[in-house]
Write a protein that holds these residues in place. Structure first.
Motif, PDB file in Angstrom:
ATOM      1  N   GLU A   1       0.893  -1.371  -0.049  1.00 51.55           N
ATOM      2  CA  GLU A   1       0.014  -0.062   0.074  1.00 51.55           C
ATOM      3  C   GLU A   1       0.832   1.309  -0.198  1.00 51.55           C
ATOM      4  N   VAL A   2       1.980   1.545   0.842  1.00 52.86           N
ATOM      5  CA  VAL A   2       2.770   2.603   0.847  1.00 52.86           C
ATOM      6  C   VAL A   2       3.492   2.694  -0.460  1.00 52.86           C
ATOM      7  N   PHE A   3       4.149   1.505  -0.920  1.00 53.97           N
ATOM      8  CA  PHE A   3       4.674   1.193  -2.427  1.00 53.97           C
ATOM      9  C   PHE A   3       3.826   1.998  -3.661  1.00 53.97           C
ATOM     10  N   LYS A   4       2.626   1.716  -3.541  1.00 44.59           N
ATOM     11  CA  LYS A   4       1.576   2.158  -4.664  1.00 44.59           C
ATOM     12  C   LYS A   4       1.073   3.636  -4.373  1.00 44.59           C
ATOM     13  N   ARG A   5       1.374   3.994  -2.972  1.00 38.47           N
ATOM     14  CA  ARG A   5       0.643   5.443  -2.961  1.00 38.47           C
ATOM     15  C   ARG A   5       1.516   6.615  -3.789  1.00 38.47           C
ATOM     16  N   CYS A   6       0.945   7.129  -4.493  1.00 38.26           N
ATOM     17  CA  CYS A   6       1.566   8.093  -5.409  1.00 38.26           C
ATOM     18  C   CYS A   6       0.484   9.496  -5.453  1.00 38.26           C
ATOM     19  N   GLU A   7       1.219  10.489  -5.820  1.00 37.01           N
ATOM     20  CA  GLU A   7       0.335  11.828  -5.661  1.00 37.01           C
ATOM     21  C   GLU A   7       0.512  12.192  -7.212  1.00 37.01           C
ATOM     22  N   PRO A   8      -0.654  12.189  -8.026  1.00 32.47           N
ATOM     23  CA  PRO A   8      -0.557  12.556  -9.351  1.00 32.47           C
ATOM     24  C   PRO A   8      -0.167  13.887  -9.945  1.00 32.47           C
ATOM     25  N   VAL A   9       0.946  13.662 -10.775  1.00 31.50           N
ATOM     26  CA  VAL A   9       1.383  14.654 -11.411  1.00 31.50           C
ATOM     27  C   VAL A   9       0.487  15.495 -12.339  1.00 31.50           C
ATOM     28  N   PRO A  10       0.163  16.753 -12.325  1.00 32.46           N
ATOM     29  CA  PRO A  10      -0.571  17.271 -13.574  1.00 32.46           C
ATOM     30  C   PRO A  10       0.169  17.279 -14.879  1.00 32.46           C
ATOM     31  N   GLU A  11      -0.576  17.053 -16.026  1.00 34.56           N
ATOM     32  CA  GLU A  11       0.007  16.576 -17.174  1.00 34.56           C
ATOM     33  C   GLU A  11       0.545  18.227 -17.666  1.00 34.56           C
ATOM     34  N   PRO A  12       1.727  18.345 -18.269  1.00 31.45           N
ATOM     35  CA  PRO A  12       2.110  19.559 -18.778  1.00 31.45           C
ATOM     36  C   PRO A  12       1.404  20.005 -19.948  1.00 31.45           C
ATOM     37  N   PRO A  13       1.013  21.223 -20.213  1.00 34.49           N
ATOM     38  CA  PRO A  13       0.323  21.788 -21.498  1.00 34.49           C
ATOM     39  C   PRO A  13       1.138  21.240 -22.620  1.00 34.49           C
ATOM     40  N   VAL A  14       0.084  21.001 -23.690  1.00 36.09           N
ATOM     41  CA  VAL A  14       0.727  20.528 -24.883  1.00 36.09           C
ATOM     42  C   VAL A  14       1.137  21.899 -25.738  1.00 36.09           C
ATOM     43  N   ARG A  15       2.639  21.579 -26.017  1.00 38.25           N
ATOM     44  CA  ARG A  15       3.121  22.826 -26.818  1.00 38.25           C
ATOM     45  C   ARG A  15       2.718  22.693 -28.556  1.00 38.25           C
ATOM     46  N   TYR A  16       2.823  23.629 -29.272  1.00 39.64           N
ATOM     47  CA  TYR A  16       2.741  23.528 -30.610  1.00 39.64           C
ATOM     48  C   TYR A  16       3.873  24.299 -31.318  1.00 39.64           C
ATOM     49  N   ALA A  17       4.092  23.822 -32.636  1.00 33.52           N
ATOM     50  CA  ALA A  17       5.130  24.299 -33.252  1.00 33.52           C
ATOM     51  C   ALA A  17       4.526  24.705 -34.752  1.00 33.52           C
ATOM     52  N   ARG A  18       5.231  25.656 -35.169  1.00 27.77           N
ATOM     53  CA  ARG A  18       4.825  26.018 -36.899  1.00 27.77           C
ATOM     54  C   ARG A  18       5.271  25.158 -37.673  1.00 27.77           C
ATOM     55  N   TYR A  19       4.492  25.070 -38.777  1.00 25.22           N
ATOM     56  CA  TYR A  19       4.727  24.057 -39.834  1.00 25.22           C
ATOM     57  C   TYR A  19       5.983  25.025 -40.861  1.00 25.22           C
ATOM     58  N   PRO A  20       6.901  24.207 -41.416  1.00 23.09           N
ATOM     59  CA  PRO A  20       7.839  24.546 -42.255  1.00 23.09           C
ATOM     60  C   PRO A  20       7.015  25.619 -43.472  1.00 23.09           C
ATOM     61  N   PRO A  21       7.822  26.527 -43.883  1.00 23.78           N
ATOM     62  CA  PRO A  21       6.953  27.511 -44.863  1.00 23.78           C
ATOM     63  C   PRO A  21       6.134  26.789 -45.888  1.00 23.78           C
ATOM     64  N   LEU A  22       6.862  25.945 -46.508  1.00 28.34           N
ATOM     65  CA  LEU A  22       6.329  25.222 -48.161  1.00 28.34           C
ATOM     66  C   LEU A  22       5.025  24.534 -47.387  1.00 28.34           C
ATOM     67  N   LEU A  23       5.186  23.611 -46.405  1.00 26.04           N
ATOM     68  CA  LEU A  23       4.078  22.934 -45.997  1.00 26.04           C
ATOM     69  C   LEU A  23       2.991  23.717 -45.191  1.00 26.04           C
ATOM     70  N   ARG A  24       3.303  24.803 -44.714  1.00 23.33           N
ATOM     71  CA  ARG A  24       2.363  25.769 -43.995  1.00 23.33           C
ATOM     72  C   ARG A  24       1.520  26.257 -45.244  1.00 23.33           C
ATOM     73  N   ALA A  25       2.019  26.657 -46.398  1.00 23.64           N
ATOM     74  CA  ALA A  25       1.509  27.313 -47.434  1.00 23.64           C
ATOM     75  C   ALA A  25       0.582  26.219 -48.146  1.00 23.64           C
ATOM     76  N   MET A  26       0.838  24.836 -48.348  1.00 27.79           N
ATOM     77  CA  MET A  26       0.172  23.987 -48.858  1.00 27.79           C
ATOM     78  C   MET A  26      -0.982  23.774 -47.942  1.00 27.79           C
ATOM     79  N   ILE A  27      -1.036  23.699 -46.561  1.00 29.66           N
ATOM     80  CA  ILE A  27      -2.004  23.489 -45.577  1.00 29.66           C
ATOM     81  C   ILE A  27      -3.031  24.653 -45.915  1.00 29.66           C
ATOM     82  N   LEU A  28      -2.669  25.854 -45.803  1.00 27.35           N
ATOM     83  CA  LEU A  28      -3.480  26.765 -45.728  1.00 27.35           C
ATOM     84  C   LEU A  28      -4.319  27.091 -47.031  1.00 27.35           C
ATOM     85  N   ALA A  29      -3.614  26.633 -48.236  1.00 26.13           N
ATOM     86  CA  ALA A  29      -4.237  26.587 -49.492  1.00 26.13           C
ATOM     87  C   ALA A  29      -5.464  25.181 -49.687  1.00 26.13           C
ATOM     88  N   GLN A  30      -4.962  24.432 -48.852  1.00 25.48           N
ATOM     89  CA  GLN A  30      -6.188  23.192 -49.118  1.00 25.48           C
ATOM     90  C   GLN A  30      -7.196  23.518 -48.152  1.00 25.48           C
TER      91      GLN A  30
END
Length: 220
Positions: free
Chosen positions: A147-176
Motif C-alpha cells: 500500500e505504501v509502495f503504490k501510494r502516489c500523488e498524481p502529477v498534473p500533465e504539462p500543457p501541450v506545446r505547438y510548433a509552426r509548420y515549415p513555410p512550404l508545408l504551411r502554404a500547402m495546408i493553408l491553400a487546402q
C-alpha cells in the motif's frame, strides 16, 4: 478454360510435418537463457554478457527465480525492477495475473508471465505479457509494504506545446483548407503542429502494427 489447381496432399502433409518438427525442436527458454556465472557466457549462443551487467547478475534476481519459490507462482503479488527504483520516483511495478511455467526447466525458473503494468503511477487498462523476465534486476514488493509502495500523488500533465509548420508545408495546408472552406487563405487560422506523441513506441505497439498489416494483407 481455367486449369484446375492440383491437390498435392502428400506435399502439404510433408510441409505440416516439417513445421511441427521445427516447432518441437525449438530451444526452450531454459536453454536459450542458461548462464555460466563463472564466465558470464550463455552456453547456447556462446555470447558473453556486457561487463557493466556482471554486478547486477551476481547480486540481483530474475523474475522466475522469485516466482518459483512462491505460493501460486506469485499471482496477485507486485514486482518491480531495480532500474525503475533508481530512475523514477513514481511507483513502477507489475501486478502478476497469470503465469505459464516451463516445466522442462530444472528448477521451473523459466516461462512466461502476464500482468498489469503501472508505470510512473499510471496503470495500464489491460493486462499484457511481462517483458524482460530474464533480466537480473527483479525485486518482490513485500506484502506489508504494497500500500505504501503504490501510494502516489498524481502529477498534473504539462500543457501541450505547438510548433509552426515549415513555410512550404504551411502554404500547402493553408491553400487546402481555404479551398475546402471556400474562403480566402488570409482568413484561415494559422496551422500548428502539436508536440505530443499519442502512441507509446514499445514492443506491444509494433506487434499490434504487424498484426494489422497481416490482416490487411500488406507486407510487414
Amino acid at each position: 478454360m481455367v486449369k484446375k489447381k492440383r491437390l498435392r496432399l502428400i506435399a502439404e502433409m510433408a510441409r505440416k510435418i516439417r513445421a511441427y518438427r521445427e516447432l518441437k525442436n525449438r530451444p526452450q527458454d531454459s536453454q536459450r537463457y542458461a548462464l555460466d556465472y563463472d564466465t558470464m557466457t550463455r552456453p547456447f549462443t556462446g555470447k558473453k554478457l556486457p561487463v557493466l551487467a556482471w554486478k547486477d547478475v551476481r547480486q540481483e534476481t530474475r523474475l522466475f527465480l522469485l516466482l518459483a519459490g512462491m505460493r501460486m507462482f506469485g499471482v496477485g503479488r507486485l514486482f518491480t525492477r531495480k532500474s525503475w527504483l533508481d530512475e523514477h520516483t513514481e511507483p513502477c511495478y507489475w501486478k502478476i495475473t497469470k503465469v505459464k511455467v516451463d516445466y522442462t526447466a530444472e528448477n521451473m525458473d523459466h516461462g512466461k508471465a502476464w500482468g498489469v503494468l503501472t508505470f510512473k503511477g499510471k496503470e495500464e487498462p489491460r493486462e499484457r505479457e511481462v517483458d524482460k523476465v530474464m533480466y537480473h534486476d527483479w525485486r518482490l514488493v513485500p506484502k506489508h509494504e504494497e500500500e505504501v509502495f503504490k501510494r502516489c500523488e498524481p502529477v498534473p500533465e504539462p500543457p501541450v506545446r505547438y510548433a509552426r509548420y515549415p513555410p512550404l508545408l504551411r502554404a500547402m495546408i493553408l491553400a487546402q483548407q481555404a479551398k475546402q472552406l471556400g474562403v480566402d487563405a488570409s482568413t484561415v487560422p494559422e496551422p500548428t503542429l502539436p508536440l505530443k506523441r499519442d502512441a507509446l513506441l514499445n514492443y506491444e505497439y509494433f506487434r499490434n502494427q504487424g498484426e494489422k498489416k497481416k490482416q490487411e494483407g500488406t507486407p510487414v
